[in-house]
Design a protein around this motif. Structure first.
Motif, PDB file in Angstrom:
ATOM      1  N   ALA A 151      11.250   7.056  -1.905  1.00 53.70           N
ATOM      2  CA  ALA A 151      10.855   6.149  -1.077  1.00 53.70           C
ATOM      3  C   ALA A 151      10.913   4.908  -2.175  1.00 53.70           C
ATOM      4  CB  ALA A 151       9.574   5.999  -0.524  1.00 53.70           C
ATOM      5  N   TRP A 152      10.523   3.756  -1.672  1.00 58.18           N
ATOM      6  CA  TRP A 152      10.585   2.571  -2.482  1.00 58.18           C
ATOM      7  C   TRP A 152       9.034   1.487  -1.931  1.00 58.18           C
ATOM      8  CZ3 TRP A 152      13.777   3.953   0.863  1.00 58.18           C
ATOM      9  CH2 TRP A 152      14.118   3.100   2.051  1.00 58.18           C
ATOM     10  N   GLY A 153       8.706   0.811  -2.813  1.00 59.08           N
ATOM     11  CA  GLY A 153       7.666  -0.281  -2.256  1.00 59.08           C
ATOM     12  C   GLY A 153       8.302  -1.627  -2.320  1.00 59.08           C
ATOM     13  N   GLY A 170      -4.546   4.307  -2.192  1.00 59.44           N
ATOM     14  CA  GLY A 170      -3.739   3.806  -1.290  1.00 59.44           C
ATOM     15  C   GLY A 170      -3.346   2.254  -1.610  1.00 59.44           C
ATOM     16  N   GLU A 171      -4.596   1.731  -2.075  1.00 59.85           N
ATOM     17  CA  GLU A 171      -4.292   0.192  -2.298  1.00 59.85           C
ATOM     18  C   GLU A 171      -4.506  -0.127  -3.939  1.00 59.85           C
ATOM     19  OE1 GLU A 171      -4.359  -2.560  -0.434  1.00 59.85           O
ATOM     20  OE2 GLU A 171      -4.614  -1.417   1.559  1.00 59.85           O
ATOM     21  N   ARG A 230       0.555   2.078  11.311  1.00 65.18           N
ATOM     22  CA  ARG A 230      -0.953   1.978  11.844  1.00 65.18           C
ATOM     23  C   ARG A 230      -1.986   1.705  10.623  1.00 65.18           C
ATOM     24  NH1 ARG A 230       1.429   6.774  12.838  1.00 65.18           N
ATOM     25  NH2 ARG A 230       2.174   6.914  15.138  1.00 65.18           N
ATOM     26  N   SER A 231      -3.109   1.676  10.526  1.00 64.44           N
ATOM     27  CA  SER A 231      -3.905   1.142   9.474  1.00 64.44           C
ATOM     28  C   SER A 231      -3.599   2.042   8.275  1.00 64.44           C
ATOM     29  CB  SER A 231      -5.377   1.516   9.877  1.00 64.44           C
ATOM     30  OG  SER A 231      -5.665   2.860  10.188  1.00 64.44           O
ATOM     31  N   THR A 232      -3.217   3.383   8.455  1.00 67.32           N
ATOM     32  CA  THR A 232      -3.050   4.106   7.310  1.00 67.32           C
ATOM     33  C   THR A 232      -1.863   5.021   7.172  1.00 67.32           C
ATOM     34  OG1 THR A 232      -4.407   6.331   8.182  1.00 67.32           O
ATOM     35  CG2 THR A 232      -5.529   4.401   6.771  1.00 67.32           C
ATOM     36  N   THR A 233      -0.957   5.048   8.095  1.00 70.41           N
ATOM     37  CA  THR A 233       0.224   5.607   8.404  1.00 70.41           C
ATOM     38  C   THR A 233       1.534   4.978   8.861  1.00 70.41           C
ATOM     39  OG1 THR A 233      -0.493   6.602  10.582  1.00 70.41           O
ATOM     40  CG2 THR A 233      -1.216   7.795   8.528  1.00 70.41           C
ATOM     41  N   PRO A 234       2.555   5.017   8.691  1.00 68.91           N
ATOM     42  CA  PRO A 234       3.887   4.594   9.361  1.00 68.91           C
ATOM     43  C   PRO A 234       3.892   5.086  10.752  1.00 68.91           C
ATOM     44  CG  PRO A 234       4.472   5.844   7.689  1.00 68.91           C
ATOM     45  CD  PRO A 234       2.935   5.936   7.648  1.00 68.91           C
ATOM     46  N   ARG A 235       4.500   4.391  11.805  1.00 68.04           N
ATOM     47  CA  ARG A 235       4.833   4.753  12.820  1.00 68.04           C
ATOM     48  C   ARG A 235       6.190   5.536  13.109  1.00 68.04           C
ATOM     49  NH1 ARG A 235       2.629  -0.154  14.628  1.00 68.04           N
ATOM     50  NH2 ARG A 235       0.718  -0.047  15.587  1.00 68.04           N
ATOM     51  N   TRP A 236       6.893   5.237  11.976  1.00 66.50           N
ATOM     52  CA  TRP A 236       8.248   5.731  12.017  1.00 66.50           C
ATOM     53  C   TRP A 236       8.639   7.103  11.203  1.00 66.50           C
ATOM     54  CZ3 TRP A 236       9.296   5.692   6.689  1.00 66.50           C
ATOM     55  CH2 TRP A 236       8.623   4.620   5.917  1.00 66.50           C
ATOM     56  N   ALA A 237       7.416   7.643  10.550  1.00 64.17           N
ATOM     57  CA  ALA A 237       7.569   8.918  10.017  1.00 64.17           C
ATOM     58  C   ALA A 237       6.335  10.025  10.122  1.00 64.17           C
ATOM     59  CB  ALA A 237       7.387   8.684   8.463  1.00 64.17           C
ATOM     60  N   VAL A 238       6.605  11.191  10.036  1.00 69.11           N
ATOM     61  CA  VAL A 238       5.346  12.166  10.310  1.00 69.11           C
ATOM     62  C   VAL A 238       6.014  13.467   9.536  1.00 69.11           C
ATOM     63  CG1 VAL A 238       6.882  13.412  12.003  1.00 69.11           C
ATOM     64  CG2 VAL A 238       4.643  13.630  12.026  1.00 69.11           C
ATOM     65  N   PRO A 257       0.823  -1.042   0.066  1.00 65.04           N
ATOM     66  CA  PRO A 257       0.256  -0.193   0.044  1.00 65.04           C
ATOM     67  C   PRO A 257       0.844   1.223  -0.045  1.00 65.04           C
ATOM     68  CG  PRO A 257      -0.750  -1.557   1.683  1.00 65.04           C
ATOM     69  CD  PRO A 257       0.481  -2.106   1.203  1.00 65.04           C
ATOM     70  N   MET A 258       0.515   2.406  -0.671  1.00 66.75           N
ATOM     71  CA  MET A 258       1.045   3.544  -0.341  1.00 66.75           C
ATOM     72  C   MET A 258       0.183   4.482   0.345  1.00 66.75           C
ATOM     73  SD  MET A 258       1.676   4.262  -4.583  1.00 66.75           S
ATOM     74  CE  MET A 258       2.601   5.885  -4.393  1.00 66.75           C
ATOM     75  N   LEU A 259       0.945   4.410   1.433  1.00 64.67           N
ATOM     76  CA  LEU A 259       0.031   5.130   2.792  1.00 64.67           C
ATOM     77  C   LEU A 259       0.577   6.620   2.846  1.00 64.67           C
ATOM     78  CD1 LEU A 259       0.783   2.295   5.255  1.00 64.67           C
ATOM     79  CD2 LEU A 259      -1.200   2.585   3.825  1.00 64.67           C
ATOM     80  N   SER A 260      -0.290   7.418   3.711  1.00 64.38           N
ATOM     81  CA  SER A 260       0.009   8.823   3.822  1.00 64.38           C
ATOM     82  C   SER A 260       0.571   8.887   5.107  1.00 64.38           C
ATOM     83  CB  SER A 260      -1.667   9.635   3.779  1.00 64.38           C
ATOM     84  OG  SER A 260      -2.188   8.821   4.833  1.00 64.38           O
TER      85      SER A 260
END
Length: 701
Positions: A237-239, A152-153, A313-321, A89-92
């Protein structure tokens, strides 16, 4: 959202209702932004809606909706493209706005990883590009699929379009067998300005900002259109990937750069939260000079193994802001201060800025109001901005409130160039060279050139064709200026002689032709018949706005009566002068401006030529069957208790009465409430009927 109650004050029922409203509003905004490339609200308004939704859900988790915006990324892909399902997924990203939120982010990461205070934790910091997210899938070193983020999906297949972007490699050497590169498609400020100029010249739709232009260009069904648009790409970034690119975020980005992708040179590795904040401030200070739009700074944990432990999380990474900039403010540099001359001769200073996006709009100019404002004082001589003046070369904070003209909020003296000098307001008109004066009690400087000043002539013509005046379709500000420069239109009457005098020349003019010329001439002909109030407003007489023009037209009812009254009031005295001043909403300043306009010989000659071309509609009296006050002149004085003064005036006029601001022998009724003073005394002296509010209402029936 400012009128909403605090989240803590919401009942469960109110919270449920508001969550439904927020879901609809955010979904509408997502569709407009991601599918139509035409945002309907600003970034700041969108962020406020999302934060409000999250706050309510945090307090009432049981009310979280299945269609909650907090569980959604972007919007569904357009039906115009084939769909591509992302392997990952490409998350926000989560957004943060205050420095304290960045401290909280870093502390959350440390707690999750169970790191001791002395344990090192590095982050990357890079500009957040304001463009369109794109995924590029390479297999055996060849580009096979390019897709937008979509929801995102699932995204849109824009491979043919992506291949036209020079900064996207078609083949890679030394890359993993499978590599999905993610980044942002964007447009520079210079390319955006050139594109809009071409669109405008071709009569096509222009874009509000570079992000819209980039998105609209990439999502063209015809790849040839995309190829003609100046798009750029940054990889960040990369997927999906068949083998790791590196062990750190910064190392992976360096690897992408080595493979031939453009990466942002402003990315830096920061070891502490203070270093992140310093980097944010440094990038913000460069924002105006980057040449492309950014709307914040993205922080990511640098070590990829720690990113993996932190997860999502469901739509966002915990390691970025994303540390966002204020959407309604930006810092930029003043390149020049220029003077524009308006139709009344007013000199309006304008700051020419290094272009910067504020509130979703590219800003390159800001109003400077007048000489006092530039000098750092108000009209009474009191300091504004703590007395800081504005100079060429200054770095300033620019803001927009709604759709108003951008303004300068403050000056950063720490960045003022050593050779910056105080601005000296001109003493002669920059257009015609006439003397400039500033009348006592006025904040504005004015050119005395009047009829010989080309700038005033062009602005008067622009006003004449504006929406509230003659509103001639196809004859806008640009066309007026072009025709003026050709010598075809020098005064309003020339507009109605345009076809006879210059029809053939216009048909052969570049960008016109038979059809467009015919449409313009038809639009001009349709405006030969014009209501009296529109004609009065269109004359561009100083102090006479649209509402005043309507008041004057209602009073005199016909052009012949109006013109005769202005002629008779030449000496600023007599019954006609008194009648003009008695119109509620006119007053001596506006009255003098009207009368003097008519008695300037060149104005009157031009006016006579114009009127000869027109059929001026008389003002139709309102239907007043059975009205006891039709044709009567009424004056209101004192306080009204049953209705406002504005309501009373509107009611009287709707029943055919004329409302005056002063008492004279022509007054029929004076309606006197508590606190009535000199007007009531004047009415008694003249023997005019004086009514209480109750008697007035009884008269109206």
């Amino acid at each position: 959202m400012s009128t909403r109650p605090a989240v803590e004050e919401l009942t469960a029922e109110a919270a449920e209702q508001e969550l439904a409203e927020l879901a609809r509003a955010i979904a509408d905004a997502d569709r407009a932004y991601h599918q139509a490339d035409a945002p309907v609200i600003t970034d700041a308004e969108y962020d406020a809606l999302k934060r409000r939704n999250a706050a309510i859900e945090a307090r009432f988790p049981e009310l979280r909706r299945p269609d909650s915006p907090s569980g959604r990324v972007g919007a569904a892909p357009s039906e115009g493209f084939a769909k591509v399902r992302h392997a990952r997924p490409m998350l926000s990203l989560d957004n943060a706005f205050a420095e304290s939120e960045i401290v909280d982010f870093a502390e959350r990461v440390r707690r999750f990883l169970n790191l001791a205070p002395e344990d090192a934790l590095a982050f990357t910091a890079e500009p957040k590009i304001d463009g369109l997210s794109l995924s590029l899938r390479y297999e055996a070193g060849r580009l096979v699929v390019a897709a937008t983020r979509g929801d995102g999906e699932t995204g849109e297949n824009v491979t043919a379009n992506a291949r036209t972007i020079a900064e996207i490699p078609q083949t890679l050497s030394g890359a993993p067998d499978l590599l999905e590169v993610r980044g942002e498609v964007y447009m520079t400020h210079a390319d955006f300005a050139s594109l809009n100029a071409r669109q405008d010249a071709a009569g096509s739709k222009t874009f509000a900002n570079p992000r819209n232009a980039a998105a609209g260009s990439l999502r063209q069904l015809d790849a040839a259109v995309t190829a003609a648009r100046p798009l750029h790409f940054f990889a960040y970034a990369w997927g999906d990937v068949s083998e790791p690119l590196a062990v750190t975020q910064s190392g992976a980005i360096a690897r992408l750069g080595a493979l031939g992708f453009a990466t942002n040179p402003l990315m830096a590795v920061c070891e502490t939260t203070d270093a992140l904040i310093d980097r944010y401030r440094a990038i913000e200070s460069m924002r105006a000079r980057l040449g492309y739009d950014i709307d914040g700074v993205v922080y990511k944990v640098d070590r990829l193994d720690l990113q993996a432990r932190l997860g999502f999380r469901s739509t966002t990474p915990r390691w970025a802001v994303a540390h966002k900039f204020s959407a309604e403010r930006a810092t930029t540099e003043i390149e020049a201060i220029e003077i524009q001359v308006g139709r009344t001769g007013a000199l309006a200073p304008v700051a020419r800025l290094v272009p910067v996006t504020v509130g979703g709009v590219v800003v390159s100019n800001a109003t400077l109001h007048n000489a006092d404002y530039i000098a750092g004082r108000d009209s009474r001589g009191n300091p504004i901005r703590e007395g800081r003046d504005i100079r060429v070369g200054d770095w300033v904070t620019v803001y927009r409130a709604g759709d108003v003209i951008p303004k300068i909020e403050d000056v950063d003296l720490s960045r003022r160039p050593a050779d910056a000098v105080s601005y000296v307001f001109p003493t002669t008109c920059p257009v015609c060279g006439s003397d400039v004066i500033r009348e006592e009690g006025e904040a504005v400087h004015r050119c005395t050139g009047n009829l010989i000043c080309p700038a005033q002539a062009v602005e008067k013509l622009r006003h004449f064709v504006s929406r509230g005046a003659f509103d001639i379709e196809g004859l806008g500000a640009k066309q007026v200026e072009a025709f003026f420069n050709e010598g075809w239109i020098r005064e309003p009457a020339d507009i109605f002689a345009l076809e006879a005098r210059h029809g053939e020349a216009l048909r052969s003019r570049e960008g016109w032709g038979e059809k467009s010329s015919r449409n313009l001439f038809r639009a001009i002909a349709e405006r030969r018949r014009i209501p009296l109030n529109r004609l009065i407003f269109g004359l561009g007489i100083r102090h006479v706005g649209e509402s005043a023009a309507r008041l004057i037209a209602r009073t005199y009812e016909s052009w012949s009566r109006f013109a005769a009254a202005m002629e008779a009031a030449r000496a600023h005295e007599g019954p006609e002068w008194d009648e003009l001043n008695a119109i509620d909403g006119v007053g001596p300043v506006m009255a003098a401006s009207l009368v003097d306009f008519f008695h300037e010989p060149a104005n009157r000659a031009a006016l006579d030529r114009l009127v000869a071309e027109l059929e001026i509609e008389d003002v139709e009296a309102p239907a007043t069957s059975g009205s006891a006050i039709a044709g009567k002149t009424v004056v209101f004085t004192g306080s009204l208790e049953r209705m406002t003064r504005a309501e009373a005036k509107a009611r009287a006029e709707s029943l055919g009465a004329k409302v005056s601001g002063s008492v004279s022998a022509k007054t029929d009724y004076v309606v006197a409430g508590p606190g009535a003073g000199s007007k009531e005394k004047a009415a008694r002296a003249l023997g005019i009927a004086i009514l209480t509010e109750e008697e007035w209402l009884a008269l109206l029936g």
